[in-house]
Design an enzyme around this catalytic site. Sequence first.
Site, PDB file in Angstrom:
ATOM      1  N   HIS A   1      25.047 -50.576  18.463  1.00 38.34           N
ATOM      2  CA  HIS A   1      25.393 -50.028  19.764  1.00 38.34           C
ATOM      3  C   HIS A   1      24.453 -48.881  20.121  1.00 38.34           C
ATOM      4  CE1 HIS A   1      27.684 -47.812  16.684  1.00 38.34           C
ATOM      5  NE2 HIS A   1      27.578 -46.759  17.484  1.00 38.34           N
TER       6      HIS A   1
ATOM      7  N   GLU B   1      25.480 -38.515   9.313  1.00 36.88           N
ATOM      8  CA  GLU B   1      24.574 -38.979  10.352  1.00 36.88           C
ATOM      9  C   GLU B   1      23.240 -39.440   9.772  1.00 36.88           C
ATOM     10  OE1 GLU B   1      24.482 -38.505  14.525  1.00 36.88           O
ATOM     11  OE2 GLU B   1      25.638 -39.901  13.350  1.00 36.88           O
TER      12      GLU B   1
ATOM     13  N   GLU C   1      33.439 -46.307  14.045  1.00 30.32           N
ATOM     14  CA  GLU C   1      33.252 -45.122  14.886  1.00 30.32           C
ATOM     15  C   GLU C   1      34.255 -45.111  16.037  1.00 30.32           C
ATOM     16  OE1 GLU C   1      29.179 -44.288  16.288  1.00 30.32           O
ATOM     17  OE2 GLU C   1      30.008 -44.336  18.326  1.00 30.32           O
TER      18      GLU C   1
ATOM     19  N   ARG D   1      21.451 -41.680  22.377  1.00 33.09           N
ATOM     20  CA  ARG D   1      21.635 -41.808  20.926  1.00 33.09           C
ATOM     21  C   ARG D   1      21.125 -43.195  20.640  1.00 33.09           C
ATOM     22  NH1 ARG D   1      21.254 -42.156  16.112  1.00 33.09           N
ATOM     23  NH2 ARG D   1      22.857 -41.568  14.587  1.00 33.09           N
TER      24      ARG D   1
ATOM     25  N   HIS E   1      21.718 -48.242  17.035  1.00 34.92           N
ATOM     26  CA  HIS E   1      22.040 -47.998  15.628  1.00 34.92           C
ATOM     27  C   HIS E   1      23.350 -48.690  15.258  1.00 34.92           C
ATOM     28  CE1 HIS E   1      24.494 -45.029  17.793  1.00 34.92           C
ATOM     29  NE2 HIS E   1      25.271 -44.965  16.711  1.00 34.92           N
TER      30      HIS E   1
ATOM     31  N   HIS F   1      26.591 -48.351  11.820  1.00 39.17           N
ATOM     32  CA  HIS F   1      27.065 -47.599  10.662  1.00 39.17           C
ATOM     33  C   HIS F   1      27.817 -48.512   9.700  1.00 39.17           C
ATOM     34  CE1 HIS F   1      26.592 -44.155  13.409  1.00 39.17           C
ATOM     35  NE2 HIS F   1      27.388 -44.797  14.244  1.00 39.17           N
TER      36      HIS F   1
END
Length: 462
Positions: A215, A237, A176, A167, A170, A172
């Site tokens: 992360h 997402e 999370e 993944r 990125h 947010h």
Amino acid sequence: MARHTSVPRLALLSLVAIGSVSCAPASNPGLRGSEELLGYNPTNVLSQENTNDVGDYELLPGQKEDANIGEYLDFSNVDNPQPIRGSKGGTDPGPRTPALDKLFSDRLAPPGTDHGDVGNAQWSLALSKVKQGKKNAGWSRQQNVDVLPDATAMAGVDMRLEPNGYRELHWHVASEWALMLNGSARVQAVQEDGKTFVDDVSAGDVWFFPAGVPHSIQALEGGCEFMLVFDDGSFSEDNTFLASEIIAHNPKSVLAQNLNVNVSAFDDIPDGELFIFPGTAAPTDIQKQNVTSSAGTLQGKDSYTYHFSEQEPREVAGGSVKILDPLTFPIASKFSAALVTIKPGAMREIHWHPSSPEWSFFIAGTARATLFKPPNTATTFDYHAGDVGYFPQSESHYIQNVGEDDVILLEVLQADHFADISLGQWLALTPHQIVKDTLNISEEDINKFPTEKPVVVAAPSG
């Protein structure tokens, strides 16, 4: 899926419409009927089809008893389930989708104690669109307020990474919290002061990344799947900040100056987002990836992972429970969770959370729950593995295992510690005369109420 449909009546109506086409205006040949079909006309055709022809059906024993008893109806082996409980309801000739009726029996034939509608508290992730990664490296699917409007405090993403899949780097706007469902992964992050963090997690372990902390996640050998929970019900997402997009949408000259490299360093950057993509296998020695600055590494109480898999659960009569909250995982300041196992026939007791709504994920098993909203509204829902449940703050509910296998349930709160109020303990510890005067229950029965919180109540004996 097979459907029961009143085909004869639909066919008859079609024939009537076709028969009237010749009366339609010449400007409308074959598409619309005659004006004579409007309202009463002595030539109108009245269908005499028997609309009560629902075919053969059987009622389960629980459908024949008082609707207020409300035992679970297992329609899995019933060919033509009907919306009947006791003296309530009636037959359904269709159209309908019996496969869904079998899965959600409490929606088709709700207990008589249900009243009104509390709003939806159930979403099957099987109904969520899968977002696919590159080159078969994995996928994700999400639940947010778009599909479960009442779930304003939290949203969830189920993600699968194939072996060595990433993944991508990125961050947010939302925080999370994650529970590893299977496999193992390496997680990495960099704090605002330059401290770095790398750790390996496996099934049952948890990580947490505060809002804005960049992360990445990479699956180790065998791949992995995890459930992400975000502290914003509107999270998506598609609104994640990705390293690939940041690099793609800043002038190369600015990037070169900022990162102290030549412009040519960006000749082969990705074309658009990577999202989930295959990568080089992570080295077995984690220290080889632990890049540091003068700030060093993140350790101790500020660590971003917690090896929840190694915490022993508390065994109770009907199953087990273990709790993880900021008292033991301080960095996750508002995430409190319980991992609950409910044995067949047992139930997570009737309870409510005084300081937070509950976002739940059903990891295994088959369950039902009744959500009560004041003053007198109650709705019963059915849950299966892969479903999300959402129970608003202070609204009472239970989780009853109605299947043959253990129910494994993740309960997540937005609270500084995990707390719930037990209906049974509340009534047991209230002066008995008050309970007798209020509920007209005998002293003998009140003495059976649990003074200690059972958490999970065992299946009835016998």
